[in-house]
Scaffold this motif. Structure first.
Motif, PDB file in Angstrom:
ATOM      1  N   PHE A 556      -0.534  -4.758   3.409  1.00 57.61           N
ATOM      2  CA  PHE A 556       0.266  -5.850   4.299  1.00 57.61           C
ATOM      3  C   PHE A 556      -0.746  -6.842   4.427  1.00 57.61           C
ATOM      4  O   PHE A 556      -1.878  -6.306   4.301  1.00 57.61           O
ATOM      5  N   VAL A 557      -0.502  -8.500   4.103  1.00 58.13           N
ATOM      6  CA  VAL A 557      -1.428  -9.878   4.602  1.00 58.13           C
ATOM      7  C   VAL A 557      -1.932  -9.670   5.416  1.00 58.13           C
ATOM      8  O   VAL A 557      -0.528 -10.298   6.976  1.00 58.13           O
ATOM      9  N   TYR A 558      -2.590  -9.413   6.242  1.00 59.32           N
ATOM     10  CA  TYR A 558      -3.236  -9.991   7.450  1.00 59.32           C
ATOM     11  C   TYR A 558      -4.382 -10.176   7.568  1.00 59.32           C
ATOM     12  O   TYR A 558      -5.657 -10.411   7.457  1.00 59.32           O
ATOM     13  N   SER A 559      -4.901 -11.467   8.863  1.00 57.28           N
ATOM     14  CA  SER A 559      -6.117 -12.444   8.745  1.00 57.28           C
ATOM     15  C   SER A 559      -6.868 -10.872   9.143  1.00 57.28           C
ATOM     16  O   SER A 559      -7.102 -10.027   9.606  1.00 57.28           O
ATOM     17  N   GLY A 560      -7.839 -10.513   8.163  1.00 57.29           N
ATOM     18  CA  GLY A 560      -9.183  -9.927   8.556  1.00 57.29           C
ATOM     19  C   GLY A 560      -9.021  -8.382   7.592  1.00 57.29           C
ATOM     20  O   GLY A 560      -9.832  -7.729   7.573  1.00 57.29           O
ATOM     21  N   ASN A 561      -8.201  -8.208   6.950  1.00 53.26           N
ATOM     22  CA  ASN A 561      -7.604  -7.665   5.803  1.00 53.26           C
ATOM     23  C   ASN A 561      -8.346  -7.806   4.845  1.00 53.26           C
ATOM     24  O   ASN A 561      -7.811  -8.301   3.631  1.00 53.26           O
ATOM     25  N   PRO A 562      -9.330  -7.239   3.989  1.00 50.34           N
ATOM     26  CA  PRO A 562      -9.805  -7.359   2.697  1.00 50.34           C
ATOM     27  C   PRO A 562      -8.771  -7.212   1.404  1.00 50.34           C
ATOM     28  O   PRO A 562      -9.061  -7.730   0.416  1.00 50.34           O
ATOM     29  N   LEU A 563      -8.026  -5.858   2.008  1.00 46.06           N
ATOM     30  CA  LEU A 563      -6.940  -5.581   0.858  1.00 46.06           C
ATOM     31  C   LEU A 563      -7.950  -5.085  -0.225  1.00 46.06           C
ATOM     32  O   LEU A 563      -7.449  -4.838  -1.485  1.00 46.06           O
ATOM     33  N   ARG A 564      -9.228  -4.342  -0.176  1.00 47.45           N
ATOM     34  CA  ARG A 564     -10.240  -3.194  -0.637  1.00 47.45           C
ATOM     35  C   ARG A 564      -8.859  -2.147  -0.783  1.00 47.45           C
ATOM     36  O   ARG A 564      -9.273  -1.453  -1.914  1.00 47.45           O
ATOM     37  N   GLN A 565      -8.141  -1.472  -0.076  1.00 48.31           N
ATOM     38  CA  GLN A 565      -7.126  -0.609   0.660  1.00 48.31           C
ATOM     39  C   GLN A 565      -5.890  -0.721   0.355  1.00 48.31           C
ATOM     40  O   GLN A 565      -6.255  -1.451   1.948  1.00 48.31           O
ATOM     41  N   PRO A 566      -5.187  -0.187   0.704  1.00 51.96           N
ATOM     42  CA  PRO A 566      -4.255   0.036   1.369  1.00 51.96           C
ATOM     43  C   PRO A 566      -5.067   0.668   3.012  1.00 51.96           C
ATOM     44  O   PRO A 566      -4.813   0.910   3.012  1.00 51.96           O
ATOM     45  N   ASP A 567      -3.534  -0.118   3.642  1.00 51.61           N
ATOM     46  CA  ASP A 567      -3.966   0.684   5.455  1.00 51.61           C
ATOM     47  C   ASP A 567      -2.720   2.114   4.952  1.00 51.61           C
ATOM     48  O   ASP A 567      -1.646   2.171   4.165  1.00 51.61           O
ATOM     49  N   LEU A 568      -3.264   3.409   6.147  1.00 45.46           N
ATOM     50  CA  LEU A 568      -2.550   5.039   5.309  1.00 45.46           C
ATOM     51  C   LEU A 568      -1.631   4.448   6.508  1.00 45.46           C
ATOM     52  O   LEU A 568      -2.122   4.749   7.793  1.00 45.46           O
ATOM     53  N   VAL A 569      -0.294   4.480   7.385  1.00 38.76           N
ATOM     54  CA  VAL A 569       0.546   4.351   8.194  1.00 38.76           C
ATOM     55  C   VAL A 569       0.995   5.083   7.916  1.00 38.76           C
ATOM     56  O   VAL A 569       2.099   6.005   7.171  1.00 38.76           O
ATOM     57  N   ARG A 570       1.146   6.250   9.069  1.00 40.78           N
ATOM     58  CA  ARG A 570       1.869   7.112   9.982  1.00 40.78           C
ATOM     59  C   ARG A 570       3.144   7.117  10.022  1.00 40.78           C
ATOM     60  O   ARG A 570       3.317   6.463  10.878  1.00 40.78           O
ATOM     61  N   PRO A 571       4.399   8.163   9.904  1.00 40.85           N
ATOM     62  CA  PRO A 571       5.661   7.923  10.184  1.00 40.85           C
ATOM     63  C   PRO A 571       5.444   8.367  11.844  1.00 40.85           C
ATOM     64  O   PRO A 571       5.169   8.465  12.581  1.00 40.85           O
ATOM     65  N   LEU A 572       6.759   7.327  12.324  1.00 44.96           N
ATOM     66  CA  LEU A 572       6.313   7.525  13.810  1.00 44.96           C
ATOM     67  C   LEU A 572       8.037   8.115  13.934  1.00 44.96           C
ATOM     68  O   LEU A 572       8.899   7.557  13.520  1.00 44.96           O
TER      69      LEU A 572
END
Length: 815
Positions: A556-572
């Motif tokens: 996901f694109v957002y300010s400060g994210n260099p997109l070198r790798q994905p964010d690993l998001v845990r289910p909630l």
């Protein structure tokens, strides 16, 4: 997009390649040649979005009703002359093109920063030269076209491959798009959307045959040319020195051509005069400086080969047929690697059997069908005894395992179970790496070729091409549920659901967000807790809770994210009385009362189960809007009463506006905060598409389509008026009925937020009482979280700073 430099070369150096044609005349000619057939154009919708979006205003969040009208006119024009349109959308980003995707997203970030700088300096929308498509345009275009009765498909891989395949397989009139890759594919004619005149139906056809004549190449040479020039798979810099060497030895430099044009001519000349001399005798890596990029280069080449097509540049034995133990070998195309895989015909059964190469012995090993299991297993013929080796029993598992004798070591090597396909595969050692590789994986190219096809996927499937034809590892084990998710994805009825369930990887492109305004969060953070609960629903399937679910990779694109790798998001974990229902129940159940359970699940995804009573009394389509507004105001503590008035007033006034009235609307000026608020709401509507499809469609899709709920300029007008202190009556244009409904909807949102200890107050109120926290401050000012929420909602957006690589729901608590 497409082949580097080719678009400019065709336009400036080889204009004869571009032929003006008329779609009406082409359709008549097609009908005369194919009586009873319908002239069909395959449309690469992603290429066309910026040309379809004709409204003058684009900065405020989108003129959705105007856009819907322009799409209707587009479809109507082609229908009037008897042309059928098939629309394809990108359904996912292939891993081989991820670097290019990231590169474009970072470039877009820079463009968006310039847009906001212009708005702050001039207080108006920039010119069309800085045009940026409104957020959510692609996903809502899919639903708009379906609402207009058009056949709309979402790809299971890169859309251009499926577009080219569909056009070739169905003998289509042509492809409409704006991507030079369509000059490389050997498929039906390619027409330019940028040159299309809707009034006359004239456009430009780019003729690949004339391109070949100009370059002295054949059609089968074009994939090689494209990879040497650079494309979405092969970085442009990979062969930069090679291209300049070609240019330095090129003797026919055209003075009237630019440098890029001469480079293309030089590379084509090298292919024609040097490489072709050894075609079929030498491998490409022996003729080109591929180095460590060999596998990537072959993958780039193979990406242009449509089903059933072969490349003479892939090294193979003479005429593609050899004899091995009285078995006839031919070459077939593997749809995943798009490389040729040997196929043998068994002398007794006369059936074709796939072949693979033993990297050590360099001999081809047939994959034959086991008589009992009916599964394909590698059979090895001993070079000395000429006999096939029988099955043996594995000493630990007690299961039968095929053995073969290595011709060099004379040792028996067992077959193991492939971890992805769960089928037996031959273990053989690569002579250089000494690593054991399963047969079916080419150690040269490192491109896996799974050993069996998915029996559920039928050949007549219109998008049954490429990697999806073969079995793949998925995040969900239930084949019935996965089949339903796939069908919704292909028919463009859902959003991101199949991506989560099949690969566990999702992406979202740029949004018009001001990186300098830290008082408003990025939509990526605001809606992440919702996505986390959806991940729990899709991957947990009612068992074991979110703790047992795998993480999801988010690009996901957002300010400060260099997109070198994905964010690993845990289910909630979701809070639903009685527990989370299974997908089989939500998607396939027919019992009475299930629609109410689907709605409960949807509200739980937004953590709004407490608001069910308030939302039940709200009329359609404002139920979905109120759900979204409650969530937004609980999550974002810098939203105020004036913002709420603007959101509700524009939705109510939109009902009575014609498309022409909306187009004629004039703004006093453009406010950067209002621009971002418009983006935040539209991204919320796309999130509703995700949640609604994941929960089994409790709401009608039309209830949260933006042309029914949101207009960018109208919202902007209401925002500016609300900022100036206009009364509620003035905001709804002195309409008593609208005023009553505004107060009712406002009451629903405010009461629900108060249950969360989140009072919605006027900006004037918190300017005087909370100026240090809620005031619209500069980007460097320090702000803290408000405390308006309960635990378990997910990490507050202020605490989701860029740079974090993994998000654990146990740590996601608002202060």
């Amino acid at each position: 997009m497409g082949v580097r430099g080719l678009h400019g070369f065709v336009g400036s150096s080889c204009p004869h390649i571009c032929m003006v044609v008329n779609f009406k005349e082409l359709a008549e000619h097609h009908r005369s040649r194919h009586p009873g057939g319908t002239p069909t154009i395959v449309v690469d919708a992603m290429c066309c979005l910026r040309y379809w979006y004709t409204p003058e205003s684009w900065i405020c969040g989108g003129q959705w009703r105007e856009y819907f009208s322009s799409l209707r006119e587009f479809v109507k024009t082609f229908t009037a002359v008897g042309i059928k349109l098939i629309f394809f959308f990108d359904g996912m980003v292939e891993q081989s093109k991820r670097d290019e995707w990231v590169k474009r997203r970072l470039k877009n970030n820079r463009e968006i920063a310039k847009i906001f700088h212009y708005i702050k300096s001039h207080r108006e929308q920039p010119g069309r030269n800085m045009f940026f498509i409104p957020s959510g345009l692609a996903i809502f275009t899919q639903f708009a076209l379906k609402a207009l009765g058009q056949e709309t498909l979402c790809s299971l891989q890169e859309a251009d491959y499926e577009v080219a395949s569909y056009g070739l397989r169905n003998n289509c009139l042509g492809i409409l798009g704006e991507d030079t890759d369509y000059l490389i594919y050997d498929t039906c004619p390619y027409f330019s959307i940028s040159e299309l005149s809707l009034d006359s139906l004239d456009t430009v056809m780019l003729c690949r045959e004339k391109l070949c004549q100009s370059l002295g190449l054949s059609l089968s040479d074009l994939p090689l040319l494209a990879c040497l020039l650079g494309n979405d798979i092969i970085p442009e810099g990979m062969f930069e020195s090679f291209r300049y060497k070609c240019l330095s030895s090129y003797t026919s430099v055209k003075e009237n051509f630019d440098k890029k044009g001469n480079i293309i001519l030089a590379v084509a000349d090298h292919i024609c005069k040097v490489l072709r001399l050894h075609q079929g005798e030498k491998k490409l890596e022996e003729m080109l400086p591929l180095g460590p990029n060999k596998a990537l280069f072959y993958k780039g080449m193979a990406s242009y080969l449509l089903p059933g097509q072969k490349s003479p540049w892939f090294f193979q034995k003479p005429k593609g047929v050899v004899t091995l133990d009285k078995q006839v070998l031919s070459m077939s195309s593997d749809p995943k690697s798009k490389q040729e895989v040997p196929v043998c015909t068994h002398p007794e059964s006369k059936q074709e059997v796939p072949m693979c190469i033993d990297p050590e012995s360099k001999q081809e090993v047939p994959l034959c069908t086991h008589p009992e299991s009916k599964q394909e297993v590698p059979m090895y013929t001993d070079p000395e005894s000429k006999q096939e080796v029988p099955m043996c029993t594995h000493p630990e598992s007690k299961e039968e395992v095929t053995m073969y004798t290595d011709p060099e070591s004379k040792q028996e090597v067992p077959l193991c179970t492939h971890p992805e396909s769960r089928q037996e595969v031959l273990l053989c050692t690569h002579p250089e790496s000494k690593q054991k590789l399963p047969v079916g994986m080419d150690p040269e190219f490192n491109l896996e070729a799974p050993l069996c096809t998915n029996p559920e996927i039928k050949q007549e499937d219109p998008v049954n091409m490429g990697p999806e034809v073969k079995q793949q590892i998925t995040m969900v084990s239930d084949p019935e549920i996965l089949k339903v998710a796939r069908a919704h994805h292909v028919q463009a009825e859902s959003y991101l659901v199949y991506n989560v369930m099949s690969s566990g990887e999702v992406e979202c492109s740029n949004s018009l967000e001001d990186a300098m305004d830290q008082a408003l969060p990025s939509q990526a953070f605001v809606y992440r807790p919702v996505r986390q609960r959806v991940y729990s629903l899709l991957l947990g399937d009612g068992r074991g809770g979110a703790s047992t679910c795998p993480t999801v990779k988010e690009w996901f694109v957002y300010s400060g994210n260099p997109l070198r790798q994905p964010d690993l998001v845990r289910p909630l974990q979701m809070n639903i009385p009685g527990g989370t229902p299974s997908l089989k129940l939500l998607w396939l159940g027919q019992e009475a009362g299930l629609q109410a359970q689907r709605l409960d699940t949807l509200l739980a995804c937004f953590d709004l189960s407490f608001s069910r009573e308030e939302l039940q009394v709200v009329e359609s389509p404002f139920q979905a809007l109120c759900c979204l507004l409650i969530y937004l105001f609980v999550q974002v503590d810098t939203l105020c009463l004036e913002d709420l008035h603007a959101f509700i007033a524009q939705a109510l006034c939109l009902e009575g506006k014609t498309t022409m009235e909306l187009a004629d609307l004039q703004l006093d000026h453009v406010d950067p905060r209002a621009v971002q608020l418009g983006t935040l709401l539209v991204r919320g509507l796309t999130t509703l598409v995700l949640v609604n499809s994941a929960c089994g469609f409790p709401w009608k899709t039309s209830d949260f389509m933006p042309w029914n709920l949101f207009d960018g300029k109208l919202f902007h007008q209401k925002y500016l008026q609300s900022e100036k202190g206009y009364t509620a009556e003035a905001l709804v244009e002195q309409n008593r009925s609208r005023l009553t409904r505004l107060h009712a909807l406002k009451s629903v949102v405010c009461k629900a937020c108060m249950k969360e200890n989140r009072p919605i107050v006027s900006r004037r109120h918190w300017r005087s009482h909370h100026s240090g926290r809620r005031g619209r401050q500069g980007p460097s000012a320090h702000r803290t979280s408000s405390g308006y929420s309960r635990s378990g909602q997910g990490q507050h957006w202020r605490d989701q700073g860029p740079g974090s690589r993994q998000y654990d729901p146990d740590q996601w608590r608002r202060y």
